[in-house]
Design a protein around this motif. Sequence first.
Motif, PDB file in Angstrom:
ATOM      1  N   ALA A  47      42.033 -17.657  89.233  1.00  0.00           N
ATOM      2  CA  ALA A  47      41.006 -19.129  90.011  1.00  0.00           C
ATOM      3  C   ALA A  47      41.509 -20.247  90.376  1.00  0.00           C
ATOM      4  CB  ALA A  47      39.766 -18.876  89.477  1.00  0.00           C
ATOM      5  N   ILE A  48      41.829 -20.447  89.367  1.00  0.00           N
ATOM      6  CA  ILE A  48      42.064 -21.854  89.169  1.00  0.00           C
ATOM      7  C   ILE A  48      43.543 -21.792  89.737  1.00  0.00           C
ATOM      8  CG2 ILE A  48      42.477 -24.247  87.618  1.00  0.00           C
ATOM      9  CD1 ILE A  48      39.881 -23.322  88.269  1.00  0.00           C
ATOM     10  N   SER A  49      44.495 -21.755  89.751  1.00  0.00           N
ATOM     11  CA  SER A  49      46.199 -21.942  89.611  1.00  0.00           C
ATOM     12  C   SER A  49      46.229 -21.509  91.495  1.00  0.00           C
ATOM     13  CB  SER A  49      46.971 -21.019  89.570  1.00  0.00           C
ATOM     14  OG  SER A  49      47.988 -21.525  89.517  1.00  0.00           O
ATOM     15  N   PRO A  50      46.503 -21.996  91.854  1.00  0.00           N
ATOM     16  CA  PRO A  50      47.010 -22.107  93.948  1.00  0.00           C
ATOM     17  C   PRO A  50      48.379 -20.981  93.622  1.00  0.00           C
ATOM     18  CG  PRO A  50      47.388 -24.147  93.285  1.00  0.00           C
ATOM     19  CD  PRO A  50      47.037 -23.378  92.072  1.00  0.00           C
ATOM     20  N   LEU A  51      48.839 -20.418  92.536  1.00  0.00           N
ATOM     21  CA  LEU A  51      50.163 -19.923  92.348  1.00  0.00           C
ATOM     22  C   LEU A  51      49.588 -18.651  92.359  1.00  0.00           C
ATOM     23  CD1 LEU A  51      52.233 -21.822  90.073  1.00  0.00           C
ATOM     24  CD2 LEU A  51      52.934 -22.046  92.269  1.00  0.00           C
ATOM     25  N   TYR A  52      49.003 -18.158  91.601  1.00  0.00           N
ATOM     26  CA  TYR A  52      47.945 -16.787  91.687  1.00  0.00           C
ATOM     27  C   TYR A  52      47.317 -16.300  92.181  1.00  0.00           C
ATOM     28  CZ  TYR A  52      51.294 -16.802  87.679  1.00  0.00           C
ATOM     29  OH  TYR A  52      52.456 -17.478  87.103  1.00  0.00           O
ATOM     30  N   ALA A  53      46.916 -16.923  93.177  1.00  0.00           N
ATOM     31  CA  ALA A  53      45.837 -17.015  93.981  1.00  0.00           C
ATOM     32  C   ALA A  53      45.412 -15.632  95.212  1.00  0.00           C
ATOM     33  CB  ALA A  53      45.474 -18.387  94.745  1.00  0.00           C
ATOM     34  N   THR A  54      45.299 -14.622  94.326  1.00  0.00           N
ATOM     35  CA  THR A  54      45.500 -13.444  94.868  1.00  0.00           C
ATOM     36  C   THR A  54      44.087 -12.785  94.330  1.00  0.00           C
ATOM     37  OG1 THR A  54      46.638 -12.149  93.129  1.00  0.00           O
ATOM     38  CG2 THR A  54      47.840 -13.159  94.692  1.00  0.00           C
TER      39      THR A  54
ATOM     40  N   ALA B 112      37.544 -27.835  90.451  1.00  0.00           N
ATOM     41  CA  ALA B 112      37.185 -26.624  91.030  1.00  0.00           C
ATOM     42  C   ALA B 112      36.460 -26.009  89.334  1.00  0.00           C
ATOM     43  CB  ALA B 112      38.547 -25.609  91.477  1.00  0.00           C
ATOM     44  N   LEU B 113      36.827 -26.384  88.017  1.00  0.00           N
ATOM     45  CA  LEU B 113      36.430 -26.167  87.280  1.00  0.00           C
ATOM     46  C   LEU B 113      35.609 -26.733  87.052  1.00  0.00           C
ATOM     47  CD1 LEU B 113      37.389 -25.044  84.474  1.00  0.00           C
ATOM     48  CD2 LEU B 113      37.793 -27.502  83.863  1.00  0.00           C
ATOM     49  N   LEU B 114      34.669 -28.186  86.758  1.00  0.00           N
ATOM     50  CA  LEU B 114      33.838 -28.248  86.736  1.00  0.00           C
ATOM     51  C   LEU B 114      32.098 -27.669  87.777  1.00  0.00           C
ATOM     52  CD1 LEU B 114      34.064 -32.476  86.113  1.00  0.00           C
ATOM     53  CD2 LEU B 114      33.699 -30.632  84.749  1.00  0.00           C
ATOM     54  N   SER B 115      32.869 -27.521  88.927  1.00  0.00           N
ATOM     55  CA  SER B 115      31.805 -26.617  90.196  1.00  0.00           C
ATOM     56  C   SER B 115      31.504 -24.840  89.956  1.00  0.00           C
ATOM     57  CB  SER B 115      32.601 -26.856  91.411  1.00  0.00           C
ATOM     58  OG  SER B 115      33.567 -26.435  91.507  1.00  0.00           O
ATOM     59  N   TRP B 116      32.511 -24.472  88.193  1.00  0.00           N
ATOM     60  CA  TRP B 116      31.951 -23.440  87.725  1.00  0.00           C
ATOM     61  C   TRP B 116      33.304 -22.051  88.880  1.00  0.00           C
ATOM     62  CZ3 TRP B 116      29.081 -22.820  83.769  1.00  0.00           C
ATOM     63  CH2 TRP B 116      28.427 -23.996  83.812  1.00  0.00           C
ATOM     64  N   THR B 117      34.202 -22.823  89.065  1.00  0.00           N
ATOM     65  CA  THR B 117      35.055 -22.276  90.458  1.00  0.00           C
ATOM     66  C   THR B 117      35.834 -20.690  89.262  1.00  0.00           C
ATOM     67  OG1 THR B 117      35.788 -23.697  92.142  1.00  0.00           O
ATOM     68  CG2 THR B 117      37.377 -21.756  91.867  1.00  0.00           C
ATOM     69  N   ALA B 118      36.104 -20.828  88.572  1.00  0.00           N
ATOM     70  CA  ALA B 118      36.418 -20.069  86.995  1.00  0.00           C
ATOM     71  C   ALA B 118      35.797 -18.749  87.046  1.00  0.00           C
ATOM     72  CB  ALA B 118      37.132 -21.056  86.107  1.00  0.00           C
ATOM     73  N   GLN B 119      34.364 -19.707  87.414  1.00  0.00           N
ATOM     74  CA  GLN B 119      33.666 -18.007  86.445  1.00  0.00           C
ATOM     75  C   GLN B 119      33.546 -17.873  87.969  1.00  0.00           C
ATOM     76  OE1 GLN B 119      33.154 -21.196  85.471  1.00  0.00           O
ATOM     77  NE2 GLN B 119      33.779 -20.828  83.378  1.00  0.00           N
TER      78      GLN B 119
END
Length: 206
Positions: A197-204, A44-51
Amino acid sequence: MDYAAVGATHAPDLMQYPPENSIPAEESWRIGSGEDRFRSAGDALLSWTAQRAAGLQLSDVRPASGDTYTGVSFDAEGAPIAPNRNQVEQRYDAEGTPFVAPGMTLKVRGRVKGMRADAELRVISVTEERRRIGFVLGTVGGSVVRGEESFDIDWRDDTDEVWFTVRAFDAPAAMLYRLPGMVKRRRRELLSRYLRAISPLYATPI
C-alpha cells in the motif's frame, strides 16, 4: 482499550519482551529517498492508505470530541510522558474521511486470506515531526486479536532514505486464533499488504 500494555509498540525491546501472551512483529522497508517521497508517504499513511489498500473497509470514523483527548507521547524508551499537546487542524481526504488524529475511533472490516480482520480501534498517538510521521492504533473490541500496531515513515538525515516501519503485538482473543501459527499467519499477511500500500516498489494488486 481492551489490552493493558498501551504504547508498547514504541518499546525498543518489543521483540525480546512483548506484552504477556502476545506475539510481536516488526518489519521495515526502504520506500525511496528525499523529502518529496517522505511527504507523500506521510500523507498516504495519515489518510488510511495502508488500511484501505490492504483490503480493509473503514466505517464510523469519529474524531475525538472537543479537547477531551490529546493523545499520548512516548520517550525514546517507549515510556508514556506528558500528554501530546500538538493540536493541528483536522484534515479530510477527497471522500470526506478524516485524516488520522489522536483519540479518533473507527471500525474496520475485512479478511486476509480467509482470516478475519474486523475490529474497533482507537488512535493512541500521532507523530508529525520534521523527519518522522506516524501513528499508533490499538484495539478497543470486536477483534479476533487484542493488541496494537504502530506505523512510522522515517526520513533519515544520514542517508536521505525514507523507511516505512510497522511494529505490532497481537494476543489471540477468539478461540480459533489460539491455534498454533494462526496469529503469525494473519500478521504476516497484513504486513505484506501494508508494504504494498505504501511502497511504490511493491504497488501490485493483491
